[in-house]
Design a protein around this motif. Structure first.
Motif, PDB file in Angstrom:
ATOM      1  N   THR A  17       0.733  -1.200   0.156  1.00 13.22           N
ATOM      2  CA  THR A  17      -0.012   0.016   0.064  1.00 13.22           C
ATOM      3  C   THR A  17       0.786   1.131   0.118  1.00 13.22           C
ATOM      4  O   THR A  17       0.519   2.303  -0.747  1.00 13.22           O
ATOM      5  CB  THR A  17      -0.883  -0.044   1.234  1.00 13.22           C
ATOM      6  OG1 THR A  17      -1.592  -1.151   1.233  1.00 13.22           O
ATOM      7  CG2 THR A  17      -1.877   1.080   1.024  1.00 13.22           C
ATOM      8  N   LEU A  18       1.893   1.137   0.735  1.00 14.59           N
ATOM      9  CA  LEU A  18       2.935   2.518   0.818  1.00 14.59           C
ATOM     10  C   LEU A  18       3.556   2.491  -0.690  1.00 14.59           C
ATOM     11  O   LEU A  18       3.382   3.915  -1.212  1.00 14.59           O
ATOM     12  CB  LEU A  18       3.815   2.211   1.732  1.00 14.59           C
ATOM     13  CG  LEU A  18       5.138   3.096   1.793  1.00 14.59           C
ATOM     14  CD1 LEU A  18       4.531   4.376   2.134  1.00 14.59           C
ATOM     15  CD2 LEU A  18       6.347   2.760   2.704  1.00 14.59           C
ATOM     16  N   ILE A  46       3.540   5.780  -5.700  1.00 15.50           N
ATOM     17  CA  ILE A  46       3.554   5.732  -7.166  1.00 15.50           C
ATOM     18  C   ILE A  46       2.088   6.689  -7.625  1.00 15.50           C
ATOM     19  O   ILE A  46       2.556   7.599  -8.612  1.00 15.50           O
ATOM     20  CB  ILE A  46       3.579   4.467  -7.673  1.00 15.50           C
ATOM     21  CG1 ILE A  46       4.761   3.592  -7.261  1.00 15.50           C
ATOM     22  CG2 ILE A  46       3.179   4.376  -9.223  1.00 15.50           C
ATOM     23  CD1 ILE A  46       4.860   2.257  -7.786  1.00 15.50           C
ATOM     24  N   VAL A  47       0.971   6.534  -7.036  1.00 19.76           N
ATOM     25  CA  VAL A  47       0.082   7.247  -7.556  1.00 19.76           C
ATOM     26  C   VAL A  47      -0.040   8.605  -6.990  1.00 19.76           C
ATOM     27  O   VAL A  47      -0.528   9.613  -7.916  1.00 19.76           O
ATOM     28  CB  VAL A  47      -1.450   6.436  -7.035  1.00 19.76           C
ATOM     29  CG1 VAL A  47      -2.588   7.148  -7.495  1.00 19.76           C
ATOM     30  CG2 VAL A  47      -1.290   5.043  -7.658  1.00 19.76           C
ATOM     31  N   LEU A  48      -0.034   8.891  -5.707  1.00 19.85           N
ATOM     32  CA  LEU A  48      -0.195  10.272  -5.277  1.00 19.85           C
ATOM     33  C   LEU A  48       1.038  11.123  -4.872  1.00 19.85           C
ATOM     34  O   LEU A  48       0.888  12.137  -4.654  1.00 19.85           O
ATOM     35  CB  LEU A  48      -1.051  10.102  -4.053  1.00 19.85           C
ATOM     36  CG  LEU A  48      -2.505   9.304  -4.233  1.00 19.85           C
ATOM     37  CD1 LEU A  48      -3.193   9.239  -2.901  1.00 19.85           C
ATOM     38  CD2 LEU A  48      -3.377  10.489  -5.162  1.00 19.85           C
ATOM     39  N   GLY A  49       2.077  10.649  -4.750  1.00 19.13           N
ATOM     40  CA  GLY A  49       3.354  10.883  -4.244  1.00 19.13           C
ATOM     41  C   GLY A  49       3.707  12.384  -4.953  1.00 19.13           C
ATOM     42  O   GLY A  49       3.701  13.472  -4.241  1.00 19.13           O
ATOM     43  N   SER A  86       7.397  16.727   0.785  1.00 21.35           N
ATOM     44  CA  SER A  86       7.390  15.461   0.203  1.00 21.35           C
ATOM     45  C   SER A  86       6.115  14.699   0.904  1.00 21.35           C
ATOM     46  O   SER A  86       5.960  14.882   2.252  1.00 21.35           O
ATOM     47  CB  SER A  86       8.848  14.700   0.614  1.00 21.35           C
ATOM     48  OG  SER A  86       8.387  13.311   0.197  1.00 21.35           O
ATOM     49  N   SER A  87       5.391  14.085   0.054  1.00 24.27           N
ATOM     50  CA  SER A  87       4.125  13.460   0.749  1.00 24.27           C
ATOM     51  C   SER A  87       4.615  12.207   1.643  1.00 24.27           C
ATOM     52  O   SER A  87       3.640  11.585   2.264  1.00 24.27           O
ATOM     53  CB  SER A  87       3.340  13.068  -0.693  1.00 24.27           C
ATOM     54  OG  SER A  87       4.128  11.926  -1.275  1.00 24.27           O
ATOM     55  N   ALA A 144      10.754   0.605   5.008  1.00 20.70           N
ATOM     56  CA  ALA A 144      10.524   0.610   3.508  1.00 20.70           C
ATOM     57  C   ALA A 144      10.455   2.239   3.065  1.00 20.70           C
ATOM     58  O   ALA A 144      10.770   2.713   2.125  1.00 20.70           O
ATOM     59  CB  ALA A 144       9.226  -0.070   3.116  1.00 20.70           C
ATOM     60  N   GLY A 145       9.589   2.919   3.916  1.00 19.24           N
ATOM     61  CA  GLY A 145       9.829   4.624   3.823  1.00 19.24           C
ATOM     62  C   GLY A 145      11.261   4.797   3.622  1.00 19.24           C
ATOM     63  O   GLY A 145      11.242   5.978   2.551  1.00 19.24           O
ATOM     64  N   MET A 146      11.818   4.833   4.218  1.00 15.27           N
ATOM     65  CA  MET A 146      13.521   5.344   4.004  1.00 15.27           C
ATOM     66  C   MET A 146      14.081   5.073   2.838  1.00 15.27           C
ATOM     67  O   MET A 146      14.607   5.874   2.363  1.00 15.27           O
ATOM     68  CB  MET A 146      14.216   4.940   5.194  1.00 15.27           C
ATOM     69  CG  MET A 146      14.005   5.193   6.467  1.00 15.27           C
ATOM     70  SD  MET A 146      14.950   4.676   7.945  1.00 15.27           S
ATOM     71  CE  MET A 146      16.159   5.712   7.629  1.00 15.27           C
ATOM     72  N   VAL A 147      13.704   3.966   2.273  1.00 18.87           N
ATOM     73  CA  VAL A 147      14.029   3.657   0.906  1.00 18.87           C
ATOM     74  C   VAL A 147      13.601   4.666   0.033  1.00 18.87           C
ATOM     75  O   VAL A 147      14.152   4.784  -1.203  1.00 18.87           O
ATOM     76  CB  VAL A 147      13.749   2.275   0.298  1.00 18.87           C
ATOM     77  CG1 VAL A 147      14.155   1.762  -1.209  1.00 18.87           C
ATOM     78  CG2 VAL A 147      14.524   1.138   1.326  1.00 18.87           C
ATOM     79  N   MET A 148      12.183   5.084   0.110  1.00 16.69           N
ATOM     80  CA  MET A 148      11.685   6.125  -0.702  1.00 16.69           C
ATOM     81  C   MET A 148      11.820   7.551  -0.369  1.00 16.69           C
ATOM     82  O   MET A 148      11.317   8.455  -0.902  1.00 16.69           O
ATOM     83  CB  MET A 148      10.152   5.716  -0.794  1.00 16.69           C
ATOM     84  CG  MET A 148       9.785   4.345  -0.897  1.00 16.69           C
ATOM     85  SD  MET A 148       8.049   4.077  -0.904  1.00 16.69           S
ATOM     86  CE  MET A 148       8.212   2.318  -0.993  1.00 16.69           C
TER      87      MET A 148
END
Length: 281
Positions: free
Chosen positions: A62-63, A68-71, A81-82, A150-154
């Protein structure tokens, strides 16, 4: 207990007396029995693919989808940054959906008679519920670690020091305990209420109407006060401020108020419901 077990010639087995006998209603017994129940649940969840999917894989996917869709669109609209809103939101979503799976397991244990068998054993009467809440706390913490990693990767980062970083992980624990208390009450209600459907509706509404999904200003004016003050938004605002700076006290106090309020409202029904489910199971 001593490891020596005597076997008499007539076939009778004599077990030695316990070395550390405790009153089953004592605090040491509550801690020991709750710890055992907690370990039992964690082991069962670790071996259950459904629990792992709902608590870890589903939130992580979901993250990625939200990013991808809303960032880019949210980042362009707000100038920030979202990911700093999305990661806290998904952490809380993982806590909620994991509690749903846990509640389904609790209902299955009630229907199978497992809770009833525990109730007949010389263990502390509160150990089942306390152990379940301990396991929920550990599950939420592990989920938070995975989602934040996972968020830190993004692009998610901690910029406010070690203390704020540690407190950021405390927030979903506080939120998760309040939510788990409510779900426990629903899981122990007699009859066959549509548990998953009811809680999923609540989770979906909270997930799409909070300050982590899109900024509060993006909602209709009449809806903004509701979105800004619902429990997920308060927790998300606290976690965002702990990550990148901003007011912490007000959203954190609101998060505490929501969670403590949920515990105050649902604690007694949860205790009575759990006891009834064990006694009647």
């Amino acid at each position: 207990m001593s490891d020596t077990v005597e076997s008499r010639p007539n076939g009778t087995v004599v077990y030695p007396a316990a070395d550390h006998a405790r009153d089953e209603n004592s605090l040491p017994a509550l801690w020991e029995h709750s710890r055992l129940q907690c370990g039992r649940l964690l082991l069962r969840w670790a071996r259950d693919p459904v629990t792992l999917i709902q608590a870890l894989i589903y939130p992580a996917l979901t993250l990625v989808m939200f990013r991808i869709v809303l960032g880019d669109s949210i980042t362009a609209a707000t100038g920030q940054s979202s990911i700093f809103g999305t990661v806290p939101m998904i952490v809380l979503v993982g806590a909620m959906f994991g509690s749903v799976v846990s509640a389904v397991g609790l209902r299955a244990e009630r229907d199978s008679g497992l809770l009833g068998r525990f109730y007949t054993l010389p263990i502390h009467r509160s150990a089942g519920l306390v152990g379940r809440l301990m396991a929920e706390t550990i599950r939420v913490f592990v989920t938070s670690l995975v989602i934040v990693a996972a968020g830190m990767v993004m692009g998610f980062r901690f910029t406010q020091g070690l203390g704020a970083s540690v407190l950021l992980f405390v927030v979903p624990l506080i939120f998760g305990i309040g939510f788990a208390m409510m779900v426990t009450v629903l899981a122990t209600v007699p009859g066959r209420i549509p548990l998953v459907e009811l809680v999923s509706i609540v989770c979906t509404m909270l997930m799409f109407f909070n300050s982590g999904f899109v900024p509060v200003m993006a909602y209709p004016t009449w809806l903004q006060p509701i979105v800004a003050n619902q429990p997920m938004s308060c927790a998300i605002d606290t976690m965002r401020a702990l990550a990148i700076g901003g007011p912490v006290a007000e959203p954190f106090v609101k998060t505490l108020a929501w969670s403590l309020g949920a515990v105050a409202v649902f604690l007694v029904p949860a205790i009575r419901g759990y006891r009834r489910a064990a006694r009647d199971g």
